[in-house]
Motif scaffolding. Structure first.
Motif, PDB file in Angstrom:
ATOM      1  N   GLY A 181     -10.223  -4.093 -10.928  1.00 43.30           N
ATOM      2  CA  GLY A 181      -8.411  -4.159 -10.445  1.00 43.30           C
ATOM      3  C   GLY A 181      -7.687  -4.477 -10.795  1.00 43.30           C
ATOM      4  N   PRO A 182      -6.654  -4.115 -12.471  1.00 43.38           N
ATOM      5  CA  PRO A 182      -5.618  -3.684 -12.574  1.00 43.38           C
ATOM      6  C   PRO A 182      -5.366  -2.784 -12.457  1.00 43.38           C
ATOM      7  CG  PRO A 182      -6.262  -5.631 -14.380  1.00 43.38           C
ATOM      8  CD  PRO A 182      -7.287  -4.819 -13.096  1.00 43.38           C
ATOM      9  N   THR A 183      -6.594  -1.877 -13.027  1.00 42.18           N
ATOM     10  CA  THR A 183      -6.076  -0.569 -12.990  1.00 42.18           C
ATOM     11  C   THR A 183      -6.041   0.055 -11.375  1.00 42.18           C
ATOM     12  OG1 THR A 183      -7.668  -0.026 -14.216  1.00 42.18           O
ATOM     13  CG2 THR A 183      -6.774   2.005 -13.428  1.00 42.18           C
ATOM     14  N   GLN A 223      -2.233  -0.629 -10.517  1.00 40.92           N
ATOM     15  CA  GLN A 223      -1.649   0.203 -10.913  1.00 40.92           C
ATOM     16  C   GLN A 223      -1.315   1.621 -10.023  1.00 40.92           C
ATOM     17  OE1 GLN A 223      -2.665   1.137 -14.663  1.00 40.92           O
ATOM     18  NE2 GLN A 223      -2.178  -0.828 -15.318  1.00 40.92           N
ATOM     19  N   VAL A 224      -2.868   2.062  -9.228  1.00 41.50           N
ATOM     20  CA  VAL A 224      -3.123   2.954  -8.120  1.00 41.50           C
ATOM     21  C   VAL A 224      -2.083   2.574  -7.148  1.00 41.50           C
ATOM     22  CG1 VAL A 224      -4.337   4.222  -6.943  1.00 41.50           C
ATOM     23  CG2 VAL A 224      -4.804   3.798  -9.469  1.00 41.50           C
ATOM     24  N   LEU A 225      -2.503   1.562  -6.864  1.00 42.89           N
ATOM     25  CA  LEU A 225      -2.013   1.149  -6.099  1.00 42.89           C
ATOM     26  C   LEU A 225      -0.376   1.173  -5.247  1.00 42.89           C
ATOM     27  CD1 LEU A 225      -3.538  -1.427  -4.211  1.00 42.89           C
ATOM     28  CD2 LEU A 225      -3.746   0.815  -3.597  1.00 42.89           C
ATOM     29  N   TYR A 226       0.353   1.179  -6.331  1.00 39.89           N
ATOM     30  CA  TYR A 226       1.492   1.450  -6.849  1.00 39.89           C
ATOM     31  C   TYR A 226       2.043   2.732  -7.475  1.00 39.89           C
ATOM     32  CZ  TYR A 226       2.899  -3.857  -7.986  1.00 39.89           C
ATOM     33  OH  TYR A 226       2.996  -5.599  -7.205  1.00 39.89           O
ATOM     34  N   GLY A 227       1.245   2.836  -7.333  1.00 37.94           N
ATOM     35  CA  GLY A 227       1.944   4.977  -7.482  1.00 37.94           C
ATOM     36  C   GLY A 227       2.042   5.048  -6.694  1.00 37.94           C
ATOM     37  N   GLY A 277       1.023  -3.991   0.150  1.00 34.25           N
ATOM     38  CA  GLY A 277       0.876  -5.534  -0.118  1.00 34.25           C
ATOM     39  C   GLY A 277       0.228  -6.299  -0.425  1.00 34.25           C
ATOM     40  N   ASP A 278      -0.739  -6.489   0.951  1.00 32.68           N
ATOM     41  CA  ASP A 278      -1.685  -7.304   1.648  1.00 32.68           C
ATOM     42  C   ASP A 278      -3.048  -7.224  -0.021  1.00 32.68           C
ATOM     43  OD1 ASP A 278      -0.829  -9.031   2.766  1.00 32.68           O
ATOM     44  OD2 ASP A 278      -1.841  -8.098   4.633  1.00 32.68           O
ATOM     45  N   ARG A 279      -2.689  -5.678  -0.133  1.00 35.06           N
ATOM     46  CA  ARG A 279      -4.094  -5.536  -1.140  1.00 35.06           C
ATOM     47  C   ARG A 279      -3.687  -5.776  -2.469  1.00 35.06           C
ATOM     48  NH1 ARG A 279      -6.153   0.621  -0.687  1.00 35.06           N
ATOM     49  NH2 ARG A 279      -7.404  -0.033  -2.155  1.00 35.06           N
ATOM     50  N   VAL A 280      -2.529  -5.240  -3.085  1.00 33.52           N
ATOM     51  CA  VAL A 280      -2.138  -5.880  -4.169  1.00 33.52           C
ATOM     52  C   VAL A 280      -1.916  -6.914  -4.284  1.00 33.52           C
ATOM     53  CG1 VAL A 280       0.557  -5.905  -5.616  1.00 33.52           C
ATOM     54  CG2 VAL A 280      -0.351  -3.567  -4.358  1.00 33.52           C
ATOM     55  N   ARG A 281      -1.305  -8.448  -3.535  1.00 31.54           N
ATOM     56  CA  ARG A 281      -1.704  -9.306  -3.953  1.00 31.54           C
ATOM     57  C   ARG A 281      -2.963 -10.015  -4.200  1.00 31.54           C
ATOM     58  NH1 ARG A 281       3.331  -9.264  -0.125  1.00 31.54           N
ATOM     59  NH2 ARG A 281       1.431  -9.394   1.757  1.00 31.54           N
ATOM     60  N   ALA A 282      -4.037  -9.408  -3.423  1.00 31.85           N
ATOM     61  CA  ALA A 282      -5.450 -10.217  -3.652  1.00 31.85           C
ATOM     62  C   ALA A 282      -6.133 -10.415  -5.001  1.00 31.85           C
ATOM     63  CB  ALA A 282      -6.139  -9.191  -2.048  1.00 31.85           C
ATOM     64  N   LEU A 283      -5.287  -8.639  -5.265  1.00 29.46           N
ATOM     65  CA  LEU A 283      -6.387  -8.552  -6.936  1.00 29.46           C
ATOM     66  C   LEU A 283      -5.427  -9.155  -7.430  1.00 29.46           C
ATOM     67  CD1 LEU A 283      -6.681  -4.162  -5.621  1.00 29.46           C
ATOM     68  CD2 LEU A 283      -8.153  -5.811  -6.473  1.00 29.46           C
ATOM     69  N   GLU A 284      -4.088  -8.842  -7.706  1.00 29.71           N
ATOM     70  CA  GLU A 284      -2.645  -9.534  -8.896  1.00 29.71           C
ATOM     71  C   GLU A 284      -3.945 -10.984  -7.861  1.00 29.71           C
ATOM     72  OE1 GLU A 284       1.737  -7.517  -8.662  1.00 29.71           O
ATOM     73  OE2 GLU A 284       0.354  -9.231  -7.207  1.00 29.71           O
ATOM     74  N   GLY A 285      -4.145 -11.749  -7.234  1.00 28.24           N
ATOM     75  CA  GLY A 285      -4.433 -13.252  -6.958  1.00 28.24           C
ATOM     76  C   GLY A 285      -6.004 -13.219  -7.713  1.00 28.24           C
ATOM     77  N   GLN A 327     -13.042  -6.348   0.575  1.00 32.92           N
ATOM     78  CA  GLN A 327     -14.159  -6.804   0.083  1.00 32.92           C
ATOM     79  C   GLN A 327     -14.714  -5.495  -0.929  1.00 32.92           C
ATOM     80  OE1 GLN A 327     -17.506  -7.337   2.955  1.00 32.92           O
ATOM     81  NE2 GLN A 327     -17.235  -9.237   3.112  1.00 32.92           N
ATOM     82  N   ALA A 328     -14.311  -4.749  -0.673  1.00 32.05           N
ATOM     83  CA  ALA A 328     -14.483  -3.544  -1.643  1.00 32.05           C
ATOM     84  C   ALA A 328     -13.462  -3.669  -2.668  1.00 32.05           C
ATOM     85  CB  ALA A 328     -14.269  -2.401  -0.933  1.00 32.05           C
ATOM     86  N   ASP A 329     -11.941  -3.678  -2.911  1.00 31.97           N
ATOM     87  CA  ASP A 329     -11.526  -4.329  -4.153  1.00 31.97           C
ATOM     88  C   ASP A 329     -11.697  -5.010  -4.358  1.00 31.97           C
ATOM     89  OD1 ASP A 329      -9.654  -2.155  -3.083  1.00 31.97           O
ATOM     90  OD2 ASP A 329      -8.503  -3.444  -1.892  1.00 31.97           O
ATOM     91  N   ARG A 330     -12.426  -6.575  -3.868  1.00 30.65           N
ATOM     92  CA  ARG A 330     -13.048  -7.257  -4.746  1.00 30.65           C
ATOM     93  C   ARG A 330     -14.175  -6.615  -5.998  1.00 30.65           C
ATOM     94  NH1 ARG A 330     -11.353 -10.331   0.168  1.00 30.65           N
ATOM     95  NH2 ARG A 330     -13.475 -10.588   0.611  1.00 30.65           N
TER      96      ARG A 330
END
Length: 278
Positions: free
Chosen positions: A229-231, A234-238, A265-273, A218-221
């Motif tokens: 979101g996109p930033t 990038q942080v999570l991938y880094g 993975g769950d966080r990245v997929r949710a944000l990319e969605g 929810q905090a990510d959303r």
């Protein structure tokens, strides 16, 4: 409310061991203890001793101040009402904190460029949005017994994994004692309420862990709604590259079920969605 319920169950469970002749006093004292969160210094004590945070140094304050005004403006909040504390951690995001306290990890503070640090703080600030600060403090205070019980369950799990012989011995001893108490309750108690309370150690941990993962998502959303979101992706991938983790494969299924934080993975997929189509 779920945290309060499971904490009430935990305190009632302890009161049942003490004996409900006097155990109810423990439950009443715990309910009345919530008044301490309205004492201003208590919030600082919670940050320092329960979350093990520290106040930033002068250099760290300058680093935070370089991004905080723009973030608070985009979030539509009065930034002066919050204080940012430091969590000594190699994670990208800090532990969610209640009240007016916001935590940022040393990894984010010292490794991220300004734009990425602002996105991380946006996520941490998002845990505070959508509710009143005094209510979040009160909610956290009443969740402490359930959180302690959850920590105990995880500690037993780590002990079994690290030293199987000792772990099985300790858990076997606790199981025998637990079954003995449960048998006594079933024998001498007329109602089914107390026996049901004694089943909560098997039910509560995965539910409370799921609530923790849900809170992070929810905090990510909320941060994504502010345009971060996109930033954050990038942080999570880094963070994943620097720590050489396999994205989405940090742990086995059982560990993920009991974890209070979702996988990368769950966080990245949710944000990319949530990202708008190109």
């Amino acid at each position: 409310m779920p945290w309060f319920f499971w904490s009430f169950v935990t305190v009632s469970w302890i009161a049942g061991i003490v004996g409900f002749g006097y155990g109810w006093i423990l439950v009443v004292l715990w309910i009345l203890s919530g008044a301490v969160v309205f004492i201003k210094p208590v919030e600082e004590l919670i940050a320092r001793y329960l979350f093990r945070l520290r106040q930033p140094t002068l250099v760290e304050e300058q680093r935070i101040a370089s991004v905080w005004p723009q973030l608070s403006s985009r979030a539509g909040v009065d930034g002066s009402k919050y204080s940012v504390w430091i969590q000594e951690s190699e994670d990208a995001n800090a532990t969610p904190t209640p009240g007016h306290t916001i935590a940022v990890t040393t990894w984010s503070l010292y490794n991220l460029p300004a734009a990425h640090l602002e996105a991380v703080l946006a996520h941490d600030l998002s845990h505070h949005l959508g509710g009143r600060t005094w209510l979040s403090l009160l909610s956290f205070w009443y969740s402490i017994p359930a959180r302690c019980a959850l920590i105990g369950v995880r500690a037993l799990g780590r002990l079994m994994k690290a030293v199987p012989a000792v772990g099985c011995l300790v858990i076997g001893f606790l199981t025998l004692g637990y079954l003995g108490i449960l048998l006594a309750v079933l024998t001498f108690d007329d109602s089914l309420m107390l026996p049901l309370l004694f089943l909560t150690p098997f039910i509560a941990p995965p539910i409370l862990a799921w609530l923790g993962r849900r809170e992070v998502m929810q905090a990510d959303r909320r941060a994504a709604a502010m345009g971060y979101g996109p930033t954050i992706v990038q942080v999570l991938y880094g963070w994943q590259v620097q720590h050489q983790n396999m994205l989405g494969r940090e742990a086995n299924r059982r560990s993920q079920l009991m974890s209070s934080t979702p996988s990368l993975g769950d966080r990245v997929r949710a944000l990319e969605g949530l990202a708008p189509p190109a």
